[in-house]
Structure formats: structure tokens, C-alpha cells
Design a protein around this motif. Structure first.
Motif, mmCIF file in Angstrom:
data_model
loop_
_atom_site.group_PDB
_atom_site.id
_atom_site.type_symbol
_atom_site.label_atom_id
_atom_site.label_comp_id
_atom_site.label_asym_id
_atom_site.label_seq_id
_atom_site.Cartn_x
_atom_site.Cartn_y
_atom_site.Cartn_z
ATOM 1 N N LEU A 38 26.212 23.281 5.812
ATOM 2 C CA LEU A 38 24.177 22.327 4.793
ATOM 3 C C LEU A 38 23.478 23.598 5.159
ATOM 4 O O LEU A 38 22.493 23.608 4.714
ATOM 5 C CB LEU A 38 25.358 21.127 5.336
ATOM 6 N N ALA A 39 23.706 23.940 6.921
ATOM 7 C CA ALA A 39 22.769 24.823 7.167
ATOM 8 C C ALA A 39 22.268 25.724 6.697
ATOM 9 O O ALA A 39 21.149 25.721 6.405
ATOM 10 C CB ALA A 39 23.217 25.111 8.866
ATOM 11 N N LEU A 40 23.813 26.590 6.306
ATOM 12 C CA LEU A 40 23.450 27.754 4.869
ATOM 13 C C LEU A 40 22.413 27.317 3.206
ATOM 14 O O LEU A 40 22.062 28.411 3.087
ATOM 15 C CB LEU A 40 24.766 28.654 5.065
ATOM 16 N N PHE A 41 23.232 26.450 3.120
ATOM 17 C CA PHE A 41 22.474 25.636 1.824
ATOM 18 C C PHE A 41 21.031 25.645 1.499
ATOM 19 O O PHE A 41 20.426 25.647 1.072
ATOM 20 C CB PHE A 41 23.546 24.238 1.396
ATOM 21 N N TYR A 42 20.211 24.976 3.239
ATOM 22 C CA TYR A 42 19.428 24.698 3.414
ATOM 23 C C TYR A 42 18.181 25.840 4.090
ATOM 24 O O TYR A 42 17.167 25.385 4.199
ATOM 25 C CB TYR A 42 18.960 23.126 4.084
ATOM 26 N N ALA A 43 18.843 26.873 4.532
ATOM 27 C CA ALA A 43 18.138 27.586 4.563
ATOM 28 C C ALA A 43 17.471 28.221 3.429
ATOM 29 O O ALA A 43 18.044 28.989 3.276
ATOM 30 C CB ALA A 43 19.141 28.774 5.360
ATOM 31 N N LYS A 44 16.319 28.577 3.342
ATOM 32 C CA LYS A 44 15.284 28.934 2.419
ATOM 33 C C LYS A 44 14.196 29.880 3.270
ATOM 34 O O LYS A 44 13.730 28.963 4.369
ATOM 35 C CB LYS A 44 15.254 28.657 2.022
ATOM 36 N N PRO A 45 13.045 30.671 2.364
ATOM 37 C CA PRO A 45 11.885 30.764 3.057
ATOM 38 C C PRO A 45 10.837 29.519 3.576
ATOM 39 O O PRO A 45 10.926 28.671 2.433
ATOM 40 C CB PRO A 45 11.257 31.849 2.361
ATOM 41 N N GLY A 46 10.623 29.160 4.807
ATOM 42 C CA GLY A 46 9.626 28.019 4.912
ATOM 43 C C GLY A 46 10.517 27.177 5.809
ATOM 44 O O GLY A 46 9.480 25.568 5.746
ATOM 45 N N THR A 47 11.576 26.731 5.800
ATOM 46 C CA THR A 47 12.378 25.774 6.129
ATOM 47 C C THR A 47 13.285 25.312 7.699
ATOM 48 O O THR A 47 12.925 27.459 8.212
ATOM 49 C CB THR A 47 13.934 25.968 5.530
ATOM 50 N N LYS A 48 12.776 24.553 8.922
ATOM 51 C CA LYS A 48 12.715 25.455 9.816
ATOM 52 C C LYS A 48 14.222 24.153 10.179
ATOM 53 O O LYS A 48 13.923 23.305 10.018
ATOM 54 C CB LYS A 48 11.237 24.778 10.937
ATOM 55 N N LEU A 49 14.893 25.164 11.728
ATOM 56 C CA LEU A 49 16.625 24.225 11.147
ATOM 57 C C LEU A 49 16.268 24.925 12.849
ATOM 58 O O LEU A 49 15.785 25.312 13.105
ATOM 59 C CB LEU A 49 16.999 24.930 10.505
ATOM 60 N N PHE A 50 16.439 23.194 13.037
ATOM 61 C CA PHE A 50 17.058 22.795 14.087
ATOM 62 C C PHE A 50 18.344 22.126 14.602
ATOM 63 O O PHE A 50 19.100 21.954 14.321
ATOM 64 C CB PHE A 50 16.537 21.492 15.271
ATOM 65 N N LEU A 51 19.138 23.795 14.848
ATOM 66 C CA LEU A 51 20.764 23.976 14.811
ATOM 67 C C LEU A 51 21.421 23.359 16.180
ATOM 68 O O LEU A 51 21.086 24.485 17.344
ATOM 69 C CB LEU A 51 21.131 24.890 14.121
ATOM 70 N N TRP A 52 22.006 22.445 16.468
ATOM 71 C CA TRP A 52 22.820 21.931 17.369
ATOM 72 C C TRP A 52 24.394 22.688 17.435
ATOM 73 O O TRP A 52 25.158 21.935 16.207
ATOM 74 C CB TRP A 52 22.505 20.538 17.723
ATOM 75 N N GLY A 53 24.909 22.778 18.442
ATOM 76 C CA GLY A 53 26.398 23.000 18.136
ATOM 77 C C GLY A 53 27.062 23.205 20.337
ATOM 78 O O GLY A 53 26.369 23.741 21.042
ATOM 79 N N ARG A 54 28.395 23.454 19.654
ATOM 80 C CA ARG A 54 28.979 23.362 21.294
ATOM 81 C C ARG A 54 29.214 24.824 21.839
ATOM 82 O O ARG A 54 28.527 24.623 22.997
ATOM 83 C CB ARG A 54 30.515 22.596 21.655
ATOM 84 N N SER A 55 29.229 25.848 21.252
ATOM 85 C CA SER A 55 29.554 27.272 21.541
ATOM 86 C C SER A 55 28.006 28.042 20.600
ATOM 87 O O SER A 55 27.630 28.514 19.832
ATOM 88 C CB SER A 55 30.390 27.869 20.457
ATOM 89 N N ASP A 56 27.444 28.228 22.072
ATOM 90 C CA ASP A 56 26.415 29.322 21.859
ATOM 91 C C ASP A 56 26.681 30.872 21.124
ATOM 92 O O ASP A 56 25.649 30.459 20.250
ATOM 93 C CB ASP A 56 25.503 29.561 22.649
ATOM 94 N N LYS A 64 17.968 34.617 5.585
ATOM 95 C CA LYS A 64 17.842 33.671 4.545
ATOM 96 C C LYS A 64 16.354 33.510 4.770
ATOM 97 O O LYS A 64 16.028 32.818 3.567
ATOM 98 C CB LYS A 64 18.892 32.316 3.681
ATOM 99 N N GLY A 65 15.454 33.942 5.292
ATOM 100 C CA GLY A 65 14.374 33.763 5.758
ATOM 101 C C GLY A 65 13.896 32.648 6.275
ATOM 102 O O GLY A 65 12.896 32.052 6.350
ATOM 103 N N ALA A 66 14.779 31.735 7.043
ATOM 104 C CA ALA A 66 14.236 30.133 7.348
ATOM 105 C C ALA A 66 14.460 30.495 8.924
ATOM 106 O O ALA A 66 14.115 31.770 9.826
ATOM 107 C CB ALA A 66 15.860 29.066 7.684
ATOM 108 N N ILE A 67 12.955 29.778 9.604
ATOM 109 C CA ILE A 67 12.900 29.628 10.616
ATOM 110 C C ILE A 67 13.858 28.488 11.775
ATOM 111 O O ILE A 67 14.155 27.480 11.703
ATOM 112 C CB ILE A 67 11.449 28.957 11.353
ATOM 113 N N VAL A 68 14.940 29.467 13.171
ATOM 114 C CA VAL A 68 15.648 28.709 13.329
ATOM 115 C C VAL A 68 15.457 28.063 14.676
ATOM 116 O O VAL A 68 14.635 29.128 16.030
ATOM 117 C CB VAL A 68 17.226 29.652 12.622
ATOM 118 N N LEU A 69 15.458 27.423 15.486
ATOM 119 C CA LEU A 69 15.744 27.194 16.780
ATOM 120 C C LEU A 69 17.082 26.496 17.127
ATOM 121 O O LEU A 69 17.518 26.078 16.258
ATOM 122 C CB LEU A 69 14.465 26.264 17.149
ATOM 123 N N THR A 70 17.680 27.026 18.303
ATOM 124 C CA THR A 70 19.072 26.352 18.117
ATOM 125 C C THR A 70 19.271 26.317 19.659
ATOM 126 O O THR A 70 18.321 25.939 20.560
ATOM 127 C CB THR A 70 20.594 28.257 18.362
#
Length: 258
Positions: free
Chosen positions: A21-39, A52-58
């Protein structure tokens, strides 16, 4: 406040449905806040989304600690706008073949990860959206296991049952503020979690097909999506079948896990 779903928080973004779903929604102008156990795995997903152009914070975090998760979420919503949250993190650990019952640790960890943490996060997000007048979306990823009393997966089935009930309760509680709450209830999806199971996997669905149906349900504002659809029928069979027949069937299911 912006009302489009262009600022999206996703837990469980290191693999499976969350990552897809993160990859599906990743596009220019989208900001993703991605959480996960394994850095390490989280950074891999983040890079693919950035490509894919997304802004990503992990945010690497162990979601078996609900208080830490709620604290981190509180810090995020003080700084950023979140229009949509997909709470996909979860685990399907089951009883080891040689054990009579699941361990105390398994029961505790799955209760926190599959029920307490997403419930706390969903509740906090709903309060935040109401306060900020954001007509946002909160999506919970549950499991068809929550419809059935699985003797080899008491922790998993019960924690997912709790999440299913919480999602529907929250949906009714925030309906008048036009906040969308969508419950996704997958059966066997071709993800690493399903691949670890040694058993028949009826109606196994490819991950890309599942993502298509999930994203369509989110876009259409559905309150619930059970996939594949046949599991909706199995849910009702479980409810209306005589208890002795239901117990006989469930007690004879054999499942192992790598």
C-alpha cells in the motif's frame, strides 16, 4: 486544513500489505509516514517510495509497545497533518506444534500488536481529526481469523476479533464528523506471513489483486471489505452452524508455521 489524502501514515510498511500500500500511494506530492520494526527493511521501502516521487519519513518502532507507539504518534500529529492512516502492522504467530498452548509472551505480544496498539492509534487519530476538522480516513487491517475460534491461534484470532469490533465501534462513534473508518478483513493473501504457514490456503489471493480491492474500498468509503468474498460466506456459516459441528471442524484444522 487540507482535506485530500496526500499525507498518509502506514504501519507495517516493511512487508506484505503495508508495504504494498505504501508503494501504491507513493507519488509526487504525497507525504508518507512509514512505520516498521526493522529499520533496514523500512529504509528499503522508503527508497522505493522516494523513487516514485513521494516525500518519506520513517519511524522504526516495535509496535508491541502501545505506549511508545501512541507517544510517537502524538509527536507526529503535533508537527504534521495526517489525512489518512493505514494501520496494517500485525503478526499471525501460532502455537508451535510441540506446545499444548501458546506461550504467555506470544499471547501478550499479539494482544498488544494486533489489538491494543492499532486501537490506541486509531482513537488518537480520530480525536486529532475531530479537533482539526479533518475529514480523514482511518483504515484497520484485521483478518478473517477474527471470525473464528482457532484453537491453534487463540492469540491471533482473539486479537483480530477485538480489532474488528473496535473498528466498527469507532466508525459509529465518529460518523457525524464525516471521518471514514474502513475495516479490511483479508483471508489468505500471498504475503510473507501466509507463506510461513504450512497448510492448505484456500482462495489464496495475489497481493496486487488484494491491493487493488483495498484501495478501491478506501476510495469508495466502504465500511468493510472482506477478501476474497467467499470468506464473508464462511463468516456466516460459522455464526449459524450448530456449535457441535463448528467445534468439530475447527478442532481438526492442522496448521504449522515455519
Amino acid at each position: 486544513m487540507p482535506q485530500s489524502s496526500d499525507s498518509i501514515l502506514i504501519t507495517g510498511a516493511t512487508s506484505g500489505i503495508g508495504q504494498a500500500l505504501a508503494l501504491f500511494y507513493a507519488k509526487p506530492g504525497t507525504k508518507l509516514f512509514l512505520w516498521g520494526r526493522s529499520d533496514t527493511k523500512l529504509q528499503e521501502t522508503a527508497q522505493r517510495c522516494k523513487d516514485k516521487g513521494a516525500i518519506v519519513l520513517t519511524y522504526p518502532i516495535d509496535l508491541t509497545n502501545p505506549i511508545s507507539a501512541a507517544t510517537m504518534l502524538h509527536e507526529i500529529i503535533q508537527k504534521f497533518t495526517i489525512n489518512m492512516a493505514i494501520l496494517a502492522a500485525g503478526s499471525g504467530d501460532i502455537k508451535a506444534e510441540q506446545d499444548i498452548l501458546e506461550s504467555q509472551k506470544t499471547l501478550y505480544d499479539l494482544a498488544q500488536l494486533n489489538y491494543v496498539t492499532p486501537s490506541l492509534m486509531g482513537n488518537l487519530l480520530a480525536q486529532y481529526m475531530i479537533q482539526k476538522d479533518i475529514k480523514g480516513k482511518i483504515i484497520f487491517i484485521s483478518s478473517v481469523a477474527g471470525f473464528h475460534s482457532l484453537p491453534f491461534a487463540t492469540a491471533y484470532s482473539s486479537s483480530k476479533a477485538g480489532l474488528t469490533r473496535f473498528s466498527d465501534s469507532l466508525r459509529l462513534a465518529v460518523k457525524k464528523w464525516k471521518i471514514q473508518v474502513t475495516l479490511v478483513v483479508p483471508g489468505f493473501i500471498d504475503t510473507p506471513m501466509s507463506q510461513r504457514l504450512e497448510c492448505d490456503k484456500p482462495f489464496l489471493m495475489p497481493l496486487d489483486k488484494a491491493v487493488q480491492q483495498i484501495t478501491e474500498a478506501i476510495s469508495e468509503g466502504k465500511k468493510e471489505l472482506i477478501l476474497p468474498k467467499v470468506f464473508k460466506l464462511l463468516k456466516w456459516i460459522d455464526l449459524i452452524a450448530p456449535s457441535f459441528l463448528r467445534d468439530f471442524i475447527l478442532s481438526r484444522i492442522k496448521v504449522k508455521q515455519d
